[in-house]
Write a protein that holds these residues in place. Sequence first.
Motif, PDB file in Angstrom:
ATOM      1  N   GLU A   1       0.165  -9.475   4.965  1.00 29.84           N
ATOM      2  CA  GLU A   1      -0.418  -8.389   4.246  1.00 29.84           C
ATOM      3  C   GLU A   1      -0.130  -8.598   2.632  1.00 29.84           C
ATOM      4  O   GLU A   1      -1.117  -8.202   1.757  1.00 29.84           O
ATOM      5  CB  GLU A   1      -0.061  -7.080   4.699  1.00 29.84           C
ATOM      6  CG  GLU A   1      -0.691  -6.005   4.153  1.00 29.84           C
ATOM      7  CD  GLU A   1      -0.411  -4.518   4.685  1.00 29.84           C
ATOM      8  OE1 GLU A   1       0.985  -4.166   4.306  1.00 29.84           O
ATOM      9  OE2 GLU A   1      -0.798  -4.003   5.452  1.00 29.84           O
ATOM     10  N   SER A   2       1.150  -8.845   2.166  1.00 33.66           N
ATOM     11  CA  SER A   2       1.328  -9.083   0.882  1.00 33.66           C
ATOM     12  C   SER A   2       0.490  -9.965   0.356  1.00 33.66           C
ATOM     13  O   SER A   2      -0.109 -10.029  -0.914  1.00 33.66           O
ATOM     14  CB  SER A   2       2.818  -9.410   0.710  1.00 33.66           C
ATOM     15  OG  SER A   2       3.699  -8.120   1.174  1.00 33.66           O
TER      16      SER A   2
ATOM     17  N   PHE B   1      -2.990  -8.922  -0.395  1.00 33.27           N
ATOM     18  CA  PHE B   1      -3.171  -7.966  -1.300  1.00 33.27           C
ATOM     19  C   PHE B   1      -3.088  -8.850  -2.560  1.00 33.27           C
ATOM     20  O   PHE B   1      -3.871  -8.536  -3.638  1.00 33.27           O
ATOM     21  CB  PHE B   1      -1.978  -7.123  -1.239  1.00 33.27           C
ATOM     22  CG  PHE B   1      -2.080  -5.864  -2.087  1.00 33.27           C
ATOM     23  CD1 PHE B   1      -3.034  -4.837  -1.691  1.00 33.27           C
ATOM     24  CD2 PHE B   1      -1.446  -5.786  -3.424  1.00 33.27           C
ATOM     25  CE1 PHE B   1      -3.033  -3.703  -2.632  1.00 33.27           C
ATOM     26  CE2 PHE B   1      -1.416  -4.792  -4.296  1.00 33.27           C
ATOM     27  CZ  PHE B   1      -2.187  -3.530  -3.880  1.00 33.27           C
TER      28      PHE B   1
ATOM     29  N   HIS C   1      -5.939   3.513   3.999  1.00 31.66           N
ATOM     30  CA  HIS C   1      -4.825   2.734   4.005  1.00 31.66           C
ATOM     31  C   HIS C   1      -4.776   1.890   2.739  1.00 31.66           C
ATOM     32  O   HIS C   1      -3.741   1.745   2.464  1.00 31.66           O
ATOM     33  CB  HIS C   1      -4.779   2.172   5.437  1.00 31.66           C
ATOM     34  CG  HIS C   1      -3.351   1.106   5.432  1.00 31.66           C
ATOM     35  ND1 HIS C   1      -2.384   1.828   5.668  1.00 31.66           N
ATOM     36  CD2 HIS C   1      -3.266  -0.043   5.417  1.00 31.66           C
ATOM     37  CE1 HIS C   1      -1.524   0.806   5.627  1.00 31.66           C
ATOM     38  NE2 HIS C   1      -2.079  -0.425   5.598  1.00 31.66           N
ATOM     39  N   PHE C   2      -5.891   1.390   2.484  1.00 40.74           N
ATOM     40  CA  PHE C   2      -6.017   0.489   1.333  1.00 40.74           C
ATOM     41  C   PHE C   2      -5.370   1.388   0.281  1.00 40.74           C
ATOM     42  O   PHE C   2      -4.931   0.650  -0.776  1.00 40.74           O
ATOM     43  CB  PHE C   2      -7.080  -0.239   1.274  1.00 40.74           C
ATOM     44  CG  PHE C   2      -7.327  -1.082   0.155  1.00 40.74           C
ATOM     45  CD1 PHE C   2      -6.780  -2.358   0.229  1.00 40.74           C
ATOM     46  CD2 PHE C   2      -8.002  -0.663  -1.290  1.00 40.74           C
ATOM     47  CE1 PHE C   2      -6.883  -3.297  -1.034  1.00 40.74           C
ATOM     48  CE2 PHE C   2      -8.147  -1.424  -2.060  1.00 40.74           C
ATOM     49  CZ  PHE C   2      -7.533  -2.889  -1.985  1.00 40.74           C
TER      50      PHE C   2
ATOM     51  N   ARG D   1      -3.663   3.806  -0.252  1.00 38.67           N
ATOM     52  CA  ARG D   1      -2.301   4.166  -0.229  1.00 38.67           C
ATOM     53  C   ARG D   1      -1.216   2.864  -0.594  1.00 38.67           C
ATOM     54  O   ARG D   1      -0.455   3.174  -1.348  1.00 38.67           O
ATOM     55  CB  ARG D   1      -1.690   4.752   1.162  1.00 38.67           C
ATOM     56  CG  ARG D   1      -2.173   6.218   1.320  1.00 38.67           C
ATOM     57  CD  ARG D   1      -1.604   6.751   2.509  1.00 38.67           C
ATOM     58  NE  ARG D   1      -1.786   6.086   3.946  1.00 38.67           N
ATOM     59  CZ  ARG D   1      -2.649   6.299   4.501  1.00 38.67           C
ATOM     60  NH1 ARG D   1      -3.828   7.352   4.285  1.00 38.67           N
ATOM     61  NH2 ARG D   1      -2.853   5.524   5.857  1.00 38.67           N
ATOM     62  N   LEU D   2      -1.973   1.771   0.067  1.00 41.28           N
ATOM     63  CA  LEU D   2      -1.040   0.494  -0.190  1.00 41.28           C
ATOM     64  C   LEU D   2      -1.350   0.041  -1.574  1.00 41.28           C
ATOM     65  O   LEU D   2      -0.196  -0.471  -2.438  1.00 41.28           O
ATOM     66  CB  LEU D   2      -1.770  -0.630   0.755  1.00 41.28           C
ATOM     67  CG  LEU D   2      -1.339  -1.930   0.541  1.00 41.28           C
ATOM     68  CD1 LEU D   2       0.206  -1.897   1.121  1.00 41.28           C
ATOM     69  CD2 LEU D   2      -2.066  -2.980   1.118  1.00 41.28           C
TER      70      LEU D   2
ATOM     71  N   LYS E   1       0.981   2.381  -3.985  1.00 40.15           N
ATOM     72  CA  LYS E   1       2.287   2.324  -3.849  1.00 40.15           C
ATOM     73  C   LYS E   1       2.688   0.759  -4.644  1.00 40.15           C
ATOM     74  O   LYS E   1       3.893   0.940  -5.118  1.00 40.15           O
ATOM     75  CB  LYS E   1       2.686   1.729  -2.122  1.00 40.15           C
ATOM     76  CG  LYS E   1       3.969   1.186  -1.919  1.00 40.15           C
ATOM     77  CD  LYS E   1       3.978   0.870  -0.400  1.00 40.15           C
ATOM     78  CE  LYS E   1       5.413   0.393  -0.153  1.00 40.15           C
ATOM     79  NZ  LYS E   1       5.676   0.069   1.255  1.00 40.15           N
ATOM     80  N   HIS E   2       1.918  -0.115  -4.392  1.00 40.22           N
ATOM     81  CA  HIS E   2       2.358  -1.430  -5.194  1.00 40.22           C
ATOM     82  C   HIS E   2       2.180  -1.479  -6.603  1.00 40.22           C
ATOM     83  O   HIS E   2       2.708  -2.092  -7.414  1.00 40.22           O
ATOM     84  CB  HIS E   2       1.691  -2.671  -4.609  1.00 40.22           C
ATOM     85  CG  HIS E   2       2.283  -2.984  -3.058  1.00 40.22           C
ATOM     86  ND1 HIS E   2       3.629  -3.138  -3.131  1.00 40.22           N
ATOM     87  CD2 HIS E   2       1.549  -3.211  -1.827  1.00 40.22           C
ATOM     88  CE1 HIS E   2       3.626  -3.221  -1.753  1.00 40.22           C
ATOM     89  NE2 HIS E   2       2.462  -3.505  -1.115  1.00 40.22           N
TER      90      HIS E   2
END
Length: 266
Positions: free
Chosen positions: A157-158, A161, A191-192, A194-195, A198-199
Amino acid sequence: MYKIVIVEDEWLVREGLKQTIPWSDLGCEIAGEAEDGEAALELLEQAVPDIMLSDIRMPTMDGIELARRVSERWPEVNIVFLTGFDDFAYAQQAVRLGAADYVLKPTNPDELEKVVRRITSKLDEARSKRQLAEQQDKHWAEGRPVVAGLDKRETGESREFQQIMDYLLTHFQEDVPLQSMADRMKVSESHFSRLFKKHVGVSFLEYVTNLRVQAAKELLADPRFKMYEIAERVGYQDSRYFSQIFRKSTGETPSEYRKRLGISTV
């Protein structure tokens, strides 16, 4: 620590405010005090605070006039009025004119703490955004996006991203819908979002906008480009909308930015 100035003509009230409120726990410190509006203006000439607590009824210059002058000279100062019940409507009017809030006298420490916490929370958010913008400016100059706490080696996932971040660096001027980015990672749009927050620390839209604004700044520094050409090159078909976005992000219009650089607007 955020700096606070107390403007109150009654010495006992000033002392009470200094002694009964746990300022350090609120992330604040008393930077000065004044007994009327004129003395307060002299104090602010020396050091501009983040928050000013001011009585409304004071000799020489009342709190409303003081707030008007402070707002004109130092609009970044958050003004909180300390007001008696008789001045309640007066204080409400002042808030509509730009004061941050008001607290009824005799002052309830808990209520004042809530007001101060609301203001410092907004100040924290603004400070974080400024710091992130500075980081993004630096990383933009280096050709790298700001991705907080993201290690390419961590997970699939990282890695996905990071690929999206790399894609945004070279395609930000195109139409890049949030949903299409979420589809690339095979996750929902929420979800994207939020992700991403977050990052990166800001929303997807804010990040893309920042990339466009940074690119626009580089193009604005080149007098060969007309304003509508710059707008189109960074992803905006409407030059007026581009100007609005640029001003919201930087505090000045593209024309004003060019003027500050000594470049004539074309």
